[in-house]
Motif scaffolding. Structure first.
Motif, short mmCIF file in Angstrom:
data_model
loop_
_atom_site.label_atom_id
_atom_site.label_comp_id
_atom_site.label_asym_id
_atom_site.label_seq_id
_atom_site.Cartn_x
_atom_site.Cartn_y
_atom_site.Cartn_z
N HIS A 167 -14.94 -64.09 21.67
CA HIS A 167 -13.67 -64.59 21.15
C HIS A 167 -12.93 -63.42 20.50
N HIS A 168 -11.72 -63.13 20.97
CA HIS A 168 -10.95 -62.03 20.38
C HIS A 168 -10.24 -62.53 19.13
N THR A 169 -10.80 -62.22 17.98
CA THR A 169 -10.21 -62.64 16.71
C THR A 169 -9.35 -61.55 16.08
N GLY A 170 -9.57 -60.29 16.49
CA GLY A 170 -9.01 -59.17 15.76
C GLY A 170 -9.93 -58.76 14.63
N ASN A 171 -9.55 -57.70 13.92
CA ASN A 171 -10.36 -57.19 12.81
C ASN A 171 -9.78 -57.62 11.47
N PRO A 172 -10.51 -58.40 10.70
CA PRO A 172 -10.01 -58.79 9.36
C PRO A 172 -9.76 -57.57 8.49
N VAL A 173 -8.69 -57.62 7.72
CA VAL A 173 -8.33 -56.51 6.84
C VAL A 173 -8.29 -57.00 5.40
N ARG A 174 -8.40 -56.06 4.48
CA ARG A 174 -8.42 -56.36 3.05
C ARG A 174 -7.09 -56.96 2.58
N PRO A 175 -7.10 -57.74 1.50
CA PRO A 175 -5.84 -58.29 0.97
C PRO A 175 -4.78 -57.22 0.69
N ALA A 176 -5.21 -56.03 0.24
CA ALA A 176 -4.24 -54.97 -0.04
C ALA A 176 -3.51 -54.53 1.22
N VAL A 177 -4.18 -54.61 2.36
CA VAL A 177 -3.54 -54.25 3.63
C VAL A 177 -2.53 -55.32 4.02
N ARG A 178 -2.90 -56.57 3.86
CA ARG A 178 -1.98 -57.64 4.19
C ARG A 178 -0.75 -57.61 3.28
N ALA A 179 -0.96 -57.23 2.03
CA ALA A 179 0.17 -57.12 1.11
C ALA A 179 1.13 -56.02 1.52
N ALA A 180 0.56 -54.93 2.08
CA ALA A 180 1.39 -53.80 2.49
C ALA A 180 2.07 -54.03 3.83
N ALA A 181 1.62 -55.05 4.55
CA ALA A 181 2.11 -55.25 5.92
C ALA A 181 3.56 -55.69 5.99
N GLY A 182 4.11 -56.17 4.89
CA GLY A 182 5.49 -56.65 4.94
C GLY A 182 6.54 -55.56 4.87
N ALA A 183 6.12 -54.32 4.59
CA ALA A 183 7.09 -53.24 4.43
C ALA A 183 7.63 -52.79 5.79
N PRO A 184 8.94 -52.88 6.03
CA PRO A 184 9.49 -52.46 7.33
C PRO A 184 9.41 -50.94 7.50
N PHE A 185 9.41 -50.50 8.74
CA PHE A 185 9.34 -49.07 9.03
C PHE A 185 10.71 -48.58 9.47
N ARG A 186 11.12 -47.45 8.93
CA ARG A 186 12.34 -46.79 9.38
C ARG A 186 12.06 -45.30 9.45
N ALA A 187 12.15 -44.74 10.64
CA ALA A 187 11.89 -43.31 10.81
C ALA A 187 12.98 -42.49 10.12
N PRO A 188 12.61 -41.38 9.48
CA PRO A 188 13.61 -40.56 8.80
C PRO A 188 14.52 -39.84 9.80
N GLN A 189 15.77 -39.75 9.46
CA GLN A 189 16.73 -39.02 10.28
C GLN A 189 16.72 -37.54 9.87
N ALA A 190 17.44 -36.72 10.62
CA ALA A 190 17.49 -35.28 10.35
C ALA A 190 17.90 -35.02 8.91
N GLY A 191 17.14 -34.17 8.24
CA GLY A 191 17.45 -33.80 6.87
C GLY A 191 16.85 -34.71 5.81
N GLU A 192 16.36 -35.90 6.20
CA GLU A 192 15.78 -36.82 5.22
C GLU A 192 14.31 -36.49 4.96
N PRO A 193 13.78 -36.88 3.80
CA PRO A 193 12.36 -36.62 3.51
C PRO A 193 11.45 -37.28 4.56
N PHE A 194 10.37 -36.56 4.88
CA PHE A 194 9.41 -37.03 5.89
C PHE A 194 8.06 -37.16 5.19
N HIS A 195 7.56 -38.40 5.09
CA HIS A 195 6.31 -38.66 4.36
C HIS A 195 5.12 -38.61 5.32
#
Length: 382
Positions: A167-195
């Motif tokens: 059964h393919h359930t996926g891999n359970p992750v810690r609550p801290a990971v699920r909490a971080a999962a809501g943050a949208p991703f936006r790639a930095p444009q030219a000249g912007e800070p790159f983390h």
């Protein structure tokens, strides 16, 4: 277990995990999901892993002897066999006293005694394989258990008997990971800070310290000025790594360990790391682009299989360690920093592979195999 230990007569699920965080993290996530449904959870492990399980949300910790196959010498094999046999014998006593509704193993040799004891005691047994290829302990147990949960689809397809109960359930992750999962991703444009987030665990931090700083030195000055680096380094390497970044004028935060890694992952525009099952699952659930450097020379090549799965989906760049050179990494980093659309596409592909509800899916499977429906007999579905 006496009635005084369980006055409400709740069902008990025994989880078996040990060895590494890659085994303990998904077990911890399942324990939380089961506990929210009114099920009692106990943990069986060996004495080596027990020291890492202090915060594990289990009612009780049971220590069973276990050992891995370290070599093919007769003495080593005899020692391993004796340890496992002793663990199974103690596991049988545990089955008689605990009477678990099911026993769930997460791979590694510490899971062999409790799962085999569960099989011999005719208790429902389930194993979870987090990697893209089945490990040796789980391969030994797979024909004997009632159900197999997998982090990746199709890993049992080569064996019809195993595929029928996979059964393919996926891999359970810690609550801290699920909490971080809501943050949208936006790639930095030219000249912007790159983390840039760089980590490697106990077996990967050294190579990151050897390769990443000289790679950063090869970048154009305007790109170096954009970088904001968070890097895990071994204590003995930190000063040398810091000296390079200070000389280059690069903003960097260095530490041997970060206890808030999921939140830092969510803030990153590119993650560089190993490809253990937990790392790849977290990258996928949070949805971040990555450069993955699998641990070389692993017996099962599990990290390579994990990295290939994410790379084939378009969410990561796979870079075997013999190709992870300052020149190659600098070239790829410069390319990705100059192509925001490529980073956005990688983040979206990683997110599409992730299963944030994997702990709930696995809890459903465990309770169904245990004959408890999906609510643990309490009517409370979390």
């Amino acid at each position: 277990m006496s009635a005084a230990d369980n006055p409400a007569g709740k069902p008990v699920i025994l989880l078996a995990a040990g060895g590494t965080g890659g085994h303990l993290f998904p077990a911890e996530a399942l324990a939380g999901a089961l506990g929210a449904r009114g099920v009692l959870v106990d943990l069986a492990t060996d004495d080596r892993a027990a020291r890492y399980a202090g915060q594990f949300p289990a009612r009780r910790l049971h220590i069973l002897p276990a050992d891995t196959v370290r070599s093919r010498s007769p003495l080593s094999l005899a020692r391993t066999a004796f340890s496992l046999a002793s663990g199974i014998a103690k596991g049988m006593a545990l089955m008689r006293s605990l009477k678990p509704a099911a026993v769930v193993g997460f791979g590694g040799y510490p899971t062999v005694p409790p799962i085999m004891a569960g099989v011999f005691a005719r208790r429902p047994t389930i194993i979870h394989e987090a990697n893209g290829v089945m490990g040796r302990a789980n391969a030994l147990l797979a024909p004997r258990v009632k159900a197999i949960a997998t982090g990746y689809p199709g890993i049992c397809d080569g064996d019809p008997a195993l595929a029928a109960k996979a059964h393919h359930t996926g891999n359970p992750v810690r609550p801290a990971v699920r909490a971080a999962a809501g943050a949208p991703f936006r790639a930095p444009q030219a000249g912007e800070p790159f983390h840039l987030l760089v980590f490697g665990g106990s077996q990967g931090a050294r190579v990151m310290s050897e390769i990443v700083p000289p790679a950063i030195e090869r970048l154009a000055p305007d790109l170096r000025a954009r970088l904001r680096i968070v890097q895990q380094s071994r204590a003995e390497d930190i000063e040398a790594v810091r000296a390079v970044y200070d000389r280059l004028g690069v903003e960097a935060e260095l530490a041997p360990f970060f206890d808030d890694l999921p939140a830092r992952m969510a803030r990153a525009h590119l993650v560089v790391g190993r490809s253990g099952a937990s790392t790849v699952a977290e990258l996928s659930v949070i949805g971040r682009p990555s450069v993955l450097v699998p641990l070389p020379h692993a017996l099962d090549q599990d990290q390579l299989a994990n990295a290939k799965a994410l790379a084939n989906a378009g969410g990561a760049l796979l870079m075997p360690q013999d190709q992870f050179t300052p020149e190659r990494f600098a070239d790829e980093l410069a390319r990705l920093a100059g192509e925001p659309a490529a980073l956005d596409a990688m983040a979206a592909a990683a997110l599409a592979l992730g299963r944030a509800d994997a702990a709930e899916r696995l809890a459903d499977l465990v309770l169904q195999v245990a004959g408890l429906g999906t609510h643990g007999g309490t009517g409370a579905h979390a």
